[in-house]
Design a protein around this motif. Structure first.
Motif, mmCIF file in Angstrom:
data_model
loop_
_atom_site.group_PDB
_atom_site.id
_atom_site.type_symbol
_atom_site.label_atom_id
_atom_site.label_comp_id
_atom_site.label_asym_id
_atom_site.label_seq_id
_atom_site.Cartn_x
_atom_site.Cartn_y
_atom_site.Cartn_z
ATOM 1 N N PRO A 175 40.143 51.960 41.336
ATOM 2 C CA PRO A 175 41.347 51.277 40.843
ATOM 3 C C PRO A 175 41.025 49.877 40.304
ATOM 4 C CG PRO A 175 41.739 52.259 42.995
ATOM 5 C CD PRO A 175 40.278 52.374 42.727
ATOM 6 N N ASP A 176 41.767 49.462 39.297
ATOM 7 C CA ASP A 176 41.540 48.159 38.669
ATOM 8 C C ASP A 176 41.662 47.007 39.665
ATOM 9 O OD1 ASP A 176 41.032 49.263 36.202
ATOM 10 O OD2 ASP A 176 43.112 49.090 35.527
ATOM 11 N N ALA A 177 42.548 47.149 40.634
ATOM 12 C CA ALA A 177 42.740 46.074 41.601
ATOM 13 C C ALA A 177 41.463 45.790 42.394
ATOM 14 C CB ALA A 177 43.867 46.438 42.559
ATOM 15 N N LEU A 178 40.601 46.783 42.527
ATOM 16 C CA LEU A 178 39.361 46.596 43.277
ATOM 17 C C LEU A 178 38.211 46.131 42.399
ATOM 18 C CD1 LEU A 178 39.586 49.739 45.544
ATOM 19 C CD2 LEU A 178 40.225 47.394 46.085
ATOM 20 N N LYS A 179 38.429 46.066 41.098
ATOM 21 C CA LYS A 179 37.379 45.632 40.179
ATOM 22 C C LYS A 179 37.448 44.146 39.859
ATOM 23 C CE LYS A 179 37.217 50.040 37.755
ATOM 24 N NZ LYS A 179 37.399 50.674 36.449
ATOM 25 N N ARG A 180 38.474 43.462 40.402
ATOM 26 C CA ARG A 180 38.604 42.034 40.138
ATOM 27 C C ARG A 180 37.419 41.287 40.731
ATOM 28 N NH1 ARG A 180 44.498 41.209 42.435
ATOM 29 N NH2 ARG A 180 43.441 42.427 43.977
ATOM 30 N N PRO A 181 36.914 40.298 40.019
ATOM 31 C CA PRO A 181 35.785 39.532 40.560
ATOM 32 C C PRO A 181 36.237 38.598 41.682
ATOM 33 C CG PRO A 181 36.470 38.623 38.456
ATOM 34 C CD PRO A 181 37.268 39.895 38.664
ATOM 35 N N ALA A 182 35.308 38.263 42.519
ATOM 36 C CA ALA A 182 35.588 37.307 43.599
ATOM 37 C C ALA A 182 35.747 35.909 43.001
ATOM 38 C CB ALA A 182 34.429 37.319 44.590
ATOM 39 N N PRO A 183 36.378 35.002 43.728
ATOM 40 C CA PRO A 183 36.515 33.641 43.219
ATOM 41 C C PRO A 183 35.144 33.026 42.932
ATOM 42 C CG PRO A 183 37.824 33.942 45.194
ATOM 43 C CD PRO A 183 36.995 35.168 45.031
ATOM 44 N N PRO A 184 35.074 32.112 41.985
ATOM 45 C CA PRO A 184 33.775 31.517 41.656
ATOM 46 C C PRO A 184 33.237 30.672 42.805
ATOM 47 C CG PRO A 184 35.534 30.337 40.544
ATOM 48 C CD PRO A 184 36.154 31.532 41.195
ATOM 49 N N ALA A 185 31.925 30.538 42.831
ATOM 50 C CA ALA A 185 31.291 29.709 43.851
ATOM 51 C C ALA A 185 31.659 28.245 43.626
ATOM 52 C CB ALA A 185 29.784 29.885 43.793
ATOM 53 N N CYS A 216 36.100 39.715 48.873
ATOM 54 C CA CYS A 216 35.096 40.784 48.831
ATOM 55 C C CYS A 216 35.304 41.779 49.964
ATOM 56 C CB CYS A 216 33.692 40.196 48.894
ATOM 57 S SG CYS A 216 33.225 39.309 47.405
ATOM 58 N N SER A 217 35.578 41.261 51.161
ATOM 59 C CA SER A 217 35.797 42.139 52.310
ATOM 60 C C SER A 217 37.016 43.024 52.095
ATOM 61 C CB SER A 217 35.995 41.308 53.582
ATOM 62 O OG SER A 217 34.839 40.572 53.861
ATOM 63 N N ALA A 218 38.089 42.453 51.564
ATOM 64 C CA ALA A 218 39.300 43.232 51.315
ATOM 65 C C ALA A 218 39.048 44.304 50.257
ATOM 66 C CB ALA A 218 40.439 42.321 50.876
ATOM 67 N N GLN A 219 38.309 43.954 49.213
ATOM 68 C CA GLN A 219 38.011 44.930 48.164
ATOM 69 C C GLN A 219 37.187 46.087 48.724
ATOM 70 O OE1 GLN A 219 36.174 42.411 45.235
ATOM 71 N NE2 GLN A 219 38.041 42.266 44.036
ATOM 72 N N ILE A 220 36.191 45.778 49.527
ATOM 73 C CA ILE A 220 35.344 46.830 50.096
ATOM 74 C C ILE A 220 36.149 47.707 51.043
ATOM 75 C CG2 ILE A 220 33.395 47.234 51.644
ATOM 76 C CD1 ILE A 220 32.098 44.750 50.316
ATOM 77 N N ARG A 221 37.003 47.087 51.867
ATOM 78 C CA ARG A 221 37.833 47.865 52.797
ATOM 79 C C ARG A 221 38.781 48.787 52.038
ATOM 80 N NH1 ARG A 221 39.738 43.882 55.283
ATOM 81 N NH2 ARG A 221 41.731 43.741 54.207
ATOM 82 N N LYS A 222 39.445 48.258 51.002
ATOM 83 C CA LYS A 222 40.371 49.068 50.211
ATOM 84 C C LYS A 222 39.642 50.175 49.472
ATOM 85 C CE LYS A 222 44.344 47.216 51.050
ATOM 86 N NZ LYS A 222 45.429 47.958 51.652
ATOM 87 N N LEU A 223 38.448 49.885 48.984
ATOM 88 C CA LEU A 223 37.673 50.914 48.296
ATOM 89 C C LEU A 223 37.344 52.057 49.236
ATOM 90 C CD1 LEU A 223 36.296 51.807 45.716
ATOM 91 C CD2 LEU A 223 34.292 50.495 46.392
#
Length: 63
Positions: free
Chosen positions: A13-23, A50-57
């Motif tokens: 899903p597109d929602a999981l492809k969003r990049p993480a905030p910049p360093a 990142c953790s939320a994206q991985i969990r949702k994936l």
């Protein structure tokens, strides 16, 4: 007997492809204590994203 094959493509899903905030970065590096706090907050937010994206994936993949 007729056999019909159907190919099902699964996409992330597109929602999981969003990049993480910049360093965090600041010219010259951190100078004050608040710079360290700000940098830590940004890095922590990035880790949470990142953790939320991985969990949702993982949840999506189980479907």
């Amino acid at each position: 007997m007729v056999v019909k094959y159907v190919t099902v493509e699964r996409h992330v899903p597109d929602a999981l492809k969003r990049p993480a905030p910049p360093a965090w970065s600041k010219p010259g590096g951190p100078l004050t204590t608040n710079d360290f706090v700000e940098r830590g907050d940004v890095n922590e937010a990035g880790l949470k994203v990142c953790s939320a994206q991985i969990r949702k994936l993982g949840e999506w993949d189980k479907q």
